[in-house]
Scaffold this motif. Sequence first.
Motif, PDB file in Angstrom:
ATOM      1  N   GLY A 186      -0.234 -31.729  21.077  1.00  0.00           N
ATOM      2  CA  GLY A 186       0.973 -32.342  20.517  1.00  0.00           C
ATOM      3  C   GLY A 186       2.233 -32.023  21.310  1.00  0.00           C
ATOM      4  O   GLY A 186       3.195 -32.775  21.280  1.00  0.00           O
ATOM      5  N   LYS A 187       2.235 -30.889  22.050  1.00  0.00           N
ATOM      6  CA  LYS A 187       3.453 -30.549  22.816  1.00  0.00           C
ATOM      7  C   LYS A 187       3.357 -31.211  24.176  1.00  0.00           C
ATOM      8  O   LYS A 187       2.981 -30.591  25.168  1.00  0.00           O
ATOM      9  CB  LYS A 187       3.557 -29.029  22.977  1.00  0.00           C
ATOM     10  CG  LYS A 187       3.775 -28.309  21.669  1.00  0.00           C
ATOM     11  CD  LYS A 187       3.795 -26.812  21.922  1.00  0.00           C
ATOM     12  CE  LYS A 187       3.288 -26.041  20.728  1.00  0.00           C
ATOM     13  NZ  LYS A 187       2.402 -24.955  21.069  1.00  0.00           N
ATOM     14  N   ILE A 188       3.707 -32.458  24.224  1.00  0.00           N
ATOM     15  CA  ILE A 188       3.462 -33.216  25.449  1.00  0.00           C
ATOM     16  C   ILE A 188       4.503 -32.906  26.517  1.00  0.00           C
ATOM     17  O   ILE A 188       5.618 -32.523  26.226  1.00  0.00           O
ATOM     18  CB  ILE A 188       3.455 -34.732  25.184  1.00  0.00           C
ATOM     19  CG1 ILE A 188       4.731 -35.123  24.425  1.00  0.00           C
ATOM     20  CG2 ILE A 188       2.228 -35.150  24.442  1.00  0.00           C
ATOM     21  CD1 ILE A 188       5.094 -36.563  24.609  1.00  0.00           C
ATOM     22  N   ASN A 189       4.078 -33.090  27.767  1.00  0.00           N
ATOM     23  CA  ASN A 189       4.973 -32.990  28.899  1.00  0.00           C
ATOM     24  C   ASN A 189       5.558 -34.391  29.120  1.00  0.00           C
ATOM     25  O   ASN A 189       4.823 -35.336  29.385  1.00  0.00           O
ATOM     26  CB  ASN A 189       4.163 -32.544  30.125  1.00  0.00           C
ATOM     27  CG  ASN A 189       5.019 -32.428  31.363  1.00  0.00           C
ATOM     28  OD1 ASN A 189       5.871 -33.273  31.622  1.00  0.00           O
ATOM     29  ND2 ASN A 189       4.777 -31.384  32.122  1.00  0.00           N
ATOM     30  N   PRO A 190       6.876 -34.535  28.996  1.00  0.00           N
ATOM     31  CA  PRO A 190       7.456 -35.883  29.066  1.00  0.00           C
ATOM     32  C   PRO A 190       7.158 -36.593  30.375  1.00  0.00           C
ATOM     33  O   PRO A 190       7.030 -37.812  30.412  1.00  0.00           O
ATOM     34  CB  PRO A 190       8.957 -35.631  28.905  1.00  0.00           C
ATOM     35  CG  PRO A 190       9.159 -34.173  28.922  1.00  0.00           C
ATOM     36  CD  PRO A 190       7.857 -33.490  28.728  1.00  0.00           C
ATOM     37  N   ARG A 191       7.024 -35.820  31.443  1.00  0.00           N
ATOM     38  CA  ARG A 191       6.770 -36.441  32.737  1.00  0.00           C
ATOM     39  C   ARG A 191       5.376 -37.065  32.791  1.00  0.00           C
ATOM     40  O   ARG A 191       5.186 -38.178  33.281  1.00  0.00           O
ATOM     41  CB  ARG A 191       6.880 -35.363  33.799  1.00  0.00           C
ATOM     42  CG  ARG A 191       7.480 -35.916  35.032  1.00  0.00           C
ATOM     43  CD  ARG A 191       7.954 -34.823  35.879  1.00  0.00           C
ATOM     44  NE  ARG A 191       7.812 -35.262  37.246  1.00  0.00           N
ATOM     45  CZ  ARG A 191       7.895 -34.453  38.276  1.00  0.00           C
ATOM     46  NH1 ARG A 191       8.081 -33.170  38.079  1.00  0.00           N
ATOM     47  NH2 ARG A 191       7.777 -34.923  39.475  1.00  0.00           N
ATOM     48  N   ILE A 192       4.424 -36.305  32.269  1.00  0.00           N
ATOM     49  CA  ILE A 192       3.059 -36.848  32.232  1.00  0.00           C
ATOM     50  C   ILE A 192       3.014 -38.045  31.289  1.00  0.00           C
ATOM     51  O   ILE A 192       2.418 -39.081  31.585  1.00  0.00           O
ATOM     52  CB  ILE A 192       2.067 -35.766  31.778  1.00  0.00           C
ATOM     53  CG1 ILE A 192       2.043 -34.632  32.795  1.00  0.00           C
ATOM     54  CG2 ILE A 192       0.680 -36.360  31.604  1.00  0.00           C
ATOM     55  CD1 ILE A 192       1.141 -33.495  32.419  1.00  0.00           C
ATOM     56  N   TYR A 193       3.702 -37.882  30.153  1.00  0.00           N
ATOM     57  CA  TYR A 193       3.740 -38.976  29.188  1.00  0.00           C
ATOM     58  C   TYR A 193       4.237 -40.249  29.860  1.00  0.00           C
ATOM     59  O   TYR A 193       3.669 -41.325  29.677  1.00  0.00           O
ATOM     60  CB  TYR A 193       4.629 -38.596  28.005  1.00  0.00           C
ATOM     61  CG  TYR A 193       4.805 -39.703  26.993  1.00  0.00           C
ATOM     62  CD1 TYR A 193       3.866 -39.901  25.985  1.00  0.00           C
ATOM     63  CD2 TYR A 193       5.890 -40.569  27.055  1.00  0.00           C
ATOM     64  CE1 TYR A 193       4.012 -40.913  25.064  1.00  0.00           C
ATOM     65  CE2 TYR A 193       6.050 -41.589  26.139  1.00  0.00           C
ATOM     66  CZ  TYR A 193       5.107 -41.764  25.141  1.00  0.00           C
ATOM     67  OH  TYR A 193       5.249 -42.780  24.230  1.00  0.00           O
ATOM     68  N   ASN A 194       5.297 -40.112  30.668  1.00  0.00           N
ATOM     69  CA  ASN A 194       5.856 -41.292  31.319  1.00  0.00           C
ATOM     70  C   ASN A 194       4.880 -41.918  32.295  1.00  0.00           C
ATOM     71  O   ASN A 194       4.754 -43.134  32.366  1.00  0.00           O
ATOM     72  CB  ASN A 194       7.154 -40.924  32.047  1.00  0.00           C
ATOM     73  CG  ASN A 194       8.302 -40.844  31.057  1.00  0.00           C
ATOM     74  OD1 ASN A 194       8.245 -41.472  29.995  1.00  0.00           O
ATOM     75  ND2 ASN A 194       9.308 -40.059  31.377  1.00  0.00           N
ATOM     76  N   ILE A 195       4.209 -41.066  33.067  1.00  0.00           N
ATOM     77  CA  ILE A 195       3.212 -41.603  34.007  1.00  0.00           C
ATOM     78  C   ILE A 195       2.120 -42.338  33.241  1.00  0.00           C
ATOM     79  O   ILE A 195       1.697 -43.435  33.595  1.00  0.00           O
ATOM     80  CB  ILE A 195       2.615 -40.469  34.868  1.00  0.00           C
ATOM     81  CG1 ILE A 195       3.690 -39.863  35.763  1.00  0.00           C
ATOM     82  CG2 ILE A 195       1.451 -40.990  35.706  1.00  0.00           C
ATOM     83  CD1 ILE A 195       3.226 -38.691  36.599  1.00  0.00           C
ATOM     84  N   GLU A 196       1.688 -41.713  32.144  1.00  0.00           N
ATOM     85  CA  GLU A 196       0.633 -42.334  31.344  1.00  0.00           C
ATOM     86  C   GLU A 196       1.097 -43.679  30.795  1.00  0.00           C
ATOM     87  O   GLU A 196       0.415 -44.693  30.919  1.00  0.00           O
ATOM     88  CB  GLU A 196       0.237 -41.409  30.188  1.00  0.00           C
ATOM     89  CG  GLU A 196      -0.596 -40.215  30.644  1.00  0.00           C
ATOM     90  CD  GLU A 196      -1.032 -39.323  29.497  1.00  0.00           C
ATOM     91  OE1 GLU A 196      -0.294 -39.243  28.490  1.00  0.00           O
ATOM     92  OE2 GLU A 196      -2.102 -38.705  29.607  1.00  0.00           O
ATOM     93  N   LYS A 197       2.294 -43.654  30.211  1.00  0.00           N
ATOM     94  CA  LYS A 197       2.809 -44.861  29.567  1.00  0.00           C
ATOM     95  C   LYS A 197       2.959 -45.991  30.590  1.00  0.00           C
ATOM     96  O   LYS A 197       2.572 -47.133  30.327  1.00  0.00           O
ATOM     97  CB  LYS A 197       4.143 -44.554  28.899  1.00  0.00           C
ATOM     98  CG  LYS A 197       4.658 -45.670  27.996  1.00  0.00           C
ATOM     99  CD  LYS A 197       5.840 -45.172  27.183  1.00  0.00           C
ATOM    100  CE  LYS A 197       6.712 -46.289  26.651  1.00  0.00           C
ATOM    101  NZ  LYS A 197       6.116 -47.100  25.609  1.00  0.00           N
TER     102      LYS A 197
END
Lengths: 426, 422
Positions: A186-197
């Motif tokens: 649940g504690k996501i890394n925003p940078r990874i999240y952005n790459i994923e998205k």
Amino acid sequence: MNVLMFGWEFPPNISGGLGTACKGIVNGLSAFDDIHVLFVVPKLLGNEKTSRFELIDAEKVASTEKIVLTEYSHAQTTLEVSSRLLPYDNPEEFSKQKHFSTGEMKQSVSEHNPHKFHFSGKYGPDLFDEINNYALVAQTIAEKHQFDLIHVHDWLTFPAGISARQISGKPLVAHVHSTDFDRSGGKINPRIYNIEKQGFEQADSIITVSNRIKQRLVDDYGIQANKITTVYNAIDPQLQTNTTKKRKKSEDKIVTFLGRITIQKGPEYFMEVARLVLQRMKNVRFIMAGNGDMMAHMVELCARYGISDKFRFAGFLKGNEINEVLQMSDIFIMPSVSEPFGIVPLEAMQAKVPVIISRQSGVSELIRNVIKTDFWDIQAMADAIHGIIGHRSLSKTMAFEGNQEVNRLNWNMAAGNIRDVYFNTI
Amino acid sequence: MKSICLCFQIHHSFHLQTFRFLDIGGNKSYYNLPRIEKEITESAATCYLPSNDFILSLIHKYKEKFKFTFYISGSAIELFLMYAPEVLSSFRALADTGQVEFLGGTSCHSLVSLTNQKGEFYSQVKAHQLQIENLFGKKPLVFANSDLIYSNQIGKDISDFGYRSILTNSSRKTLIWRSPNYVYSNCIKPQLQVYFRNELISNELESALNNLKQKKAANFLSLLNDLKPEEPLLNIYLDYLALGGPEISKKQQYLRKVLAKLSTSHQLEFIFPSEIKERYESVGNISSTEPICYVKDFHPLYYPGNELQREAITQLYKLKPLIDQINDPMLTKDWQCLQTSNHIHTMDHQHPNYQSDNPFTNGYGSKYEAFINYMNVLDDFKIKVKSSLTRKVKKSILNPEKNKSTARSGTPFRTINLQYKG
């Protein structure tokens, strides 16, 4: 159809399940005459067996002097990456990689032919650099090769896929084995999240390993459900027929937990279950195999509950050790809080071990000859353990039917579904 | 002339509640009473009462044209007594018209006929016979086993118990090339007539009722045109609940249409199963060494079941001698409730509740959990039985005379009421 596939690792040089899944998929696809796969990994060590498809070593590919795509150029800066970024790694491996310092990395890049990049192919601290370099190399590969479709696996390869898509204009299929929500609890890394998205949005089709992940993409990444298809993972058929368990009746029954000891895998629920079961039963022993940041807490908890005499920590298991532990187990339990898929229950079923899994796992959507409980329902899990140990007819039935079920799974079936996605995409 | 028996099955069971191994030896009740009560009151309100009124109105309107047959399981009767006694009164009203007949069964819809406990089988058959006679004023003459289970041996036992005919489901394996629409006889005791439920027509009628808007309903009516005139008998047997539910008035209209279609044909008449024997001779022996059955969504050859089911049945009936020895009405009652075949059905993947994606429809996620839950209850019950036995032995040593008089007092129904409502 020619498929350009970007992976991150390839067996036997793997640190997690992603490589195994890629191998299964590529092998499964090679059974189809109309599919030809060009598989790219950051680094090849030379011991990969590739009889039926082409493997490309990204390190050997000279990058053309194209301008770096702006959307990725900002990511070139070196970044301190926390351990949460090592999705499949164990701590020992992580500490080893710490020595592989940023300085060394940069040096190796500059020493090489300036147009080539050096890849470690690991989930190391320079991950973001490597991912971006990989994306640059992907452009070159995309220019040099003929293909009809790009297939990428998880966020590590998304930038590569997007680059290749932009250069070639060919459709992109993103295969999601896990999301950062699953890996980080649940504690996501925003940078990874952005790459994923970004990857999910740019992809023309998305393949998820379970409906659970599909729902996650819809809910947390705002992706349209109609471009997502679930294709469950499979397992390679068992090569050697394992010997039957030779254990005395009087010996304790063994209940095994196998996985990283992190919040995602629910080790504390396993501990609670052990406590409940040991209140009523004496002939049971619990094994927790794996390593992770909750290890110390688990040892403490075990001591506090006073069940140390019946509870063993087996540490991190490698290669065949996993199989050996499964062979000696009477029950395998996976109380994962969040599991995109979860391949180990299938291995346990191959080893004819009755399996208990949480409903919060992707694999629970696929298999039926197991006991499924919610991860928090320690009463139900304890009850299942008690029942399986107490009734031979039950353990026999579960072992037999589970084994039969898992033997029906194979990568060809999964690859067939992936092929359908390909043809629906182009 | 072709004869039609239209039979409806009414059955409910004492659903178990989640019973963990940590509950064993405690004082937790076995039954999910809220669920049972909801099921009974709802089905009474949405099906049994309005459907009985409908049947009654048909009987009044068409006088002797239609005849209806009901199988009400022993456990359903007990549940009606507890939660909806008015259902039994409305069946009594139907019985009083003389146009309705009741089938005999076992008192707890049990699988005792699959075991070698002939004594227990006998007492359950007699108990159900008595129940039906007491409630509806007429002794049942045709036997319908729990889930219509039939085999050569069961036929023989039933004949020994005094029944002269039995109804079972049709199975390809038993009938092979033969039609279910004839009268057959048991191959061990030829005096016992064996009737077969016409599986195709019965299932089609049930699914037509459940899918009124679809083509199925229209198809069923055309199916009735294809009945072969030379075949003497047509046994339709379906769940009475198929006639209830939200679309009840449409279903009643549809059934009225079906009945009208059947009765306008001069070749057809409605009869009771008990009248078959007077009218038709058996066309030959039929043999079924393996049990055949009718369980919705299951195969007719589903019994004797999988390993888990056999294990559960074996463990349950091992207790028989102890139960007899103790003769305690409370324990006997529990023992009967545990015998109902529904508990065993949940131990199979084929069970409809495992076919849906929602794992919570029946409280069990899989047949394994159903088995574990049942065995936990059984383990708890064993403890009760054994401690009761020890008490009894102690008592009889201390005071042998007094002990004799304590066995069995009052009507069985009173004790149930006290036990489950308390």
